[in-house]
Scaffold this active site. Structure first.
Site, PDB file in Angstrom:
ATOM      1  N   SER A   1      -5.534   1.624  -5.573  1.00 36.68           N
ATOM      2  CA  SER A   1      -5.435   1.700  -7.056  1.00 36.68           C
ATOM      3  C   SER A   1      -4.188   2.621  -7.744  1.00 36.68           C
ATOM      4  O   SER A   1      -4.028   2.513  -8.769  1.00 36.68           O
ATOM      5  CB  SER A   1      -6.686   2.504  -7.378  1.00 36.68           C
ATOM      6  OG  SER A   1      -7.580   1.652  -7.119  1.00 36.68           O
ATOM      7  N   VAL A   2      -3.284   3.364  -7.012  1.00 34.91           N
ATOM      8  CA  VAL A   2      -2.262   4.153  -7.290  1.00 34.91           C
ATOM      9  C   VAL A   2      -1.176   3.284  -7.738  1.00 34.91           C
ATOM     10  O   VAL A   2      -0.243   3.524  -8.579  1.00 34.91           O
ATOM     11  CB  VAL A   2      -1.851   4.887  -6.321  1.00 34.91           C
ATOM     12  CG1 VAL A   2      -2.668   5.948  -6.105  1.00 34.91           C
ATOM     13  CG2 VAL A   2      -1.519   4.134  -4.941  1.00 34.91           C
TER      14      VAL A   2
END
Length: 581
Positions: free
Chosen positions: A309-310
């Protein structure tokens, strides 16, 4: 012939007496032959002398000089490795090489040999075996400290001697081991910057000529032939104190969550300098007796993982830049499950309809994928490439990896969707930290460096400044009380960032092992640092990035900002101590 008369030898003109004792009895040709031979020998001698003194003069002088002239090497001191404040991280210190002439040491006292082995920290049998050699010179041990060498000489063992040497010493031990590296016994770099900057650090040895007698004693110094040139000192970008902060808090986080390994990197937003870089497990370069591959790995630079998700902020930034959405645009998350072709993707929780800002705040895979599918794969690939994914960082460091980002023309819709939220590609922690510079520098990116910089780096605009600031504001909410990284908050400072919890891939399949990570920046009002944290396989207290990596980010960010004297940009509120589970 009358008495008293003389006789003249035929053909000679030499008068002889008539005495029979003086009468010649040998043929004249034999005397002439003897005269010829003697003359020929003298001619050969003259020719030989001329040959030796004219033609062979250089060769003979070289042979003579070889018996008394010696060229001694003047060692060059290896350059020091320093932190950005000039504090020593690696330095060469005086040492001694202990050697022996086995012939002279043959009758050594057994008790003295036992003491010699003890001082050398060697097995007595090995010492005796070396002293039994039929060679005239054998090494017993190199890089012996000066005091120990002095005590060895005091034993008075015949044939045992020492000579000058140096030993590499690392005053800070394992604090920066993965970055500094170490050298071998020949003073050649083996890991880290010791290896990457070997030619700069090594210097060039000099030489001088001396005359020695037949016993090897110095009789005359003929002077220096070539002066030694010491290696250049190397100033790294890291700060020892910040390095200690990062490593200490990373170690505490790994212990709390019983993790396999971890890494952390702190970047200076303004200069692109690496202020701290730590990996665990690590090692002490002064004591390398039992090293393993796991200890040697600089995971921040050499290990890749699916970032998860980064990556979402980059997809959302592109959607905003292309006018596909605004922060307030509504996105339906389909009840937590979205089918794309024959495959489907899902969210960890059902969120219903979200704004784009909430998509990032709640970390919705579906919301991110739906935005991505409105773009051309080429535009996504271009942005990801420009921020450094799939490109090895230009750090001049051995083992830095490029990660994996497949060419856009082979992306299927499901692959474009999963890549948008960080699956189907791989990166290193350093690549992630550098990529986040675009949000901290209002859309610009600069090269990162492990060396201290004196000049401002050349920046390149990747996304528009207003878009970068909008995404930064979204990431601040993601690190807020309602986001997935509430434990990333820091008292007195506004922070922004993104969590990730990614499955690990084994033999081409996802397994129930995780990499928890968090990448963030602070303070939001005027970003000064980026901190990226990765925890590999946490097994206690949860495995989500918000529970495992975000607290490490918080305590490191808090201590680093204070050490840098960065002014707070937020009131000190009732924030739970970030290092508490």
């Amino acid at each position: 012939m009358a008495r008293g008369s003389t006789r003249v030898a035929t053909g000679t003109g030499v008068a002889f007496t008539t005495s029979p004792l003086l009468a010649p009895e040998l043929p004249v040709w034999r005397s002439r032959c003897v005269l010829f031979v003697i003359s020929a020998l003298f001619a050969l001698l003259a020719a030989r002398a001329a040959w030796l003194q004219a033609v062979s003069e250089g060769f003979l002088q070289e042979q003579g000089a070889a018996r008394y002239l010696r060229t001694l090497e003047l060692p060059a001191s290896r350059g020091r490795i320093l932190d950005r404040q000039g504090r020593v991280l690696a330095v060469s210190i005086p040492a001694r090489t202990v050697w022996a002439n086995p012939e002279h040491a043959a009758g050594a006292d057994p008790a003295s040999l036992r003491e010699l082995a003890r001082l050398l920290e060697m097995d007595e049998g090995i010492v005796r075996a070396r002293l039994a050699s039929d060679r005239s010179f054998v090494y017993l041990k190199r890089q012996v400290d000066v005091d120990t060498a002095r005590r060895i000489l005091a034993l008075g063992i015949p044939g045992i001697a020492t000579r000058d040497d140096t030993r590499r010493h690392y005053p800070e031990g394992g604090i920066a081991a993965h970055l500094v590296g170490f050298t071998n016994i020949e003073d050649a770099g083996q890991e880290g910057m010791e290896l990457a900057r070997q030619q700069d650090l090594l210097g060039r040895p000099g030489a001088r000529r001396v005359i020695r007698d037949r016993l090897g004693h110095l009789a005359q110094d003929l002077g220096t032939m070539r002066p030694a040139i010491d290696g250049r000192d190397l100033s790294l970008s890291i700060d020892r104190n910040l390095q200690h902060i990062a490593r200490t808090h990373l170690a505490a986080g790994l212990e709390r969550h019983q993790a396999k390994a971890g890494g952390i990197v702190v970047l200076d937003v303004r200069s692109g300098e690496v202020l701290a870089l730590a990996n665990l497990p690590d090692y002490d370069p002064n004591d390398r007796g039992r090293l393993s591959g796991a200890q040697l790995r600089n995971r921040v630079l050499t290990d890749t993982f699916e970032p998860g998700s980064v990556v979402k902020p980059f997809t959302i930034a592109l959607a905003l830049a292309q006018g596909i959405a605004t922060p307030q645009t509504l996105v339906e998350t389909e009840g937590g499950r979205l089918r794309i072709g024959s495959a489907s993707i899902g969210d960890a929780s059902r969120h219903g309809t979200l704004t784009v800002s909430q998509v990032l705040e709640k970390s919705s895979n579906i919301g991110t994928a739906k935005l991505a599918l409105q773009m051309r794969p080429e535009s996504m690939w271009t942005l990801f490439t420009e921020v450094g994914f799939g490109q090895a960082p230009d750090l001049g460091f051995p083992g830095s990896v490029a990660g994996r980002l497949r060419p856009h023309h082979s992306w299927r819709p499901i692959e474009q969707a999963t890549i948008s939220y960080g699956h189907g590609l791989s990166t290193s922690l350093m690549q992630l930290a550098r990529a986040y510079l675009v949000f901290a520098r209002d859309g610009e990116i600069v090269p990162v460096t492990l060396l201290k910089r004196d000049d401002a780096p050349a920046a390149r605009q990747v996304i528009p400044g207003p878009i970068a600031r909008e995404v930064r504001a979204m990431m601040e909410r993601a690190a807020g009380p309602e986001g997935t990284a509430a434990r990333a908050r820091v008292a007195g400072y506004r922070v922004a960032g993104k969590t990730s919890t990614a499955h690990k891939v084994k033999a081409g399949r996802y397994v129930n092992r995780y990499v928890a990570s968090f990448v963030g920046l602070a303070p939001v009002s005027d970003p000064r640092i980026i901190v990226a944290v990765m925890v590999d396989e946490p097994t206690a207290g949860g495995h989500y990035g918000g529970l495992v990596a975000a607290p490490v980010f918080a305590v490191v960010t808090q201590d680093v900002l204070r050490a840098l004297n960065v002014h707070p940009d937020a009131p000190v509120g009732d924030i739970i101590a970030p290092d508490q589970p």
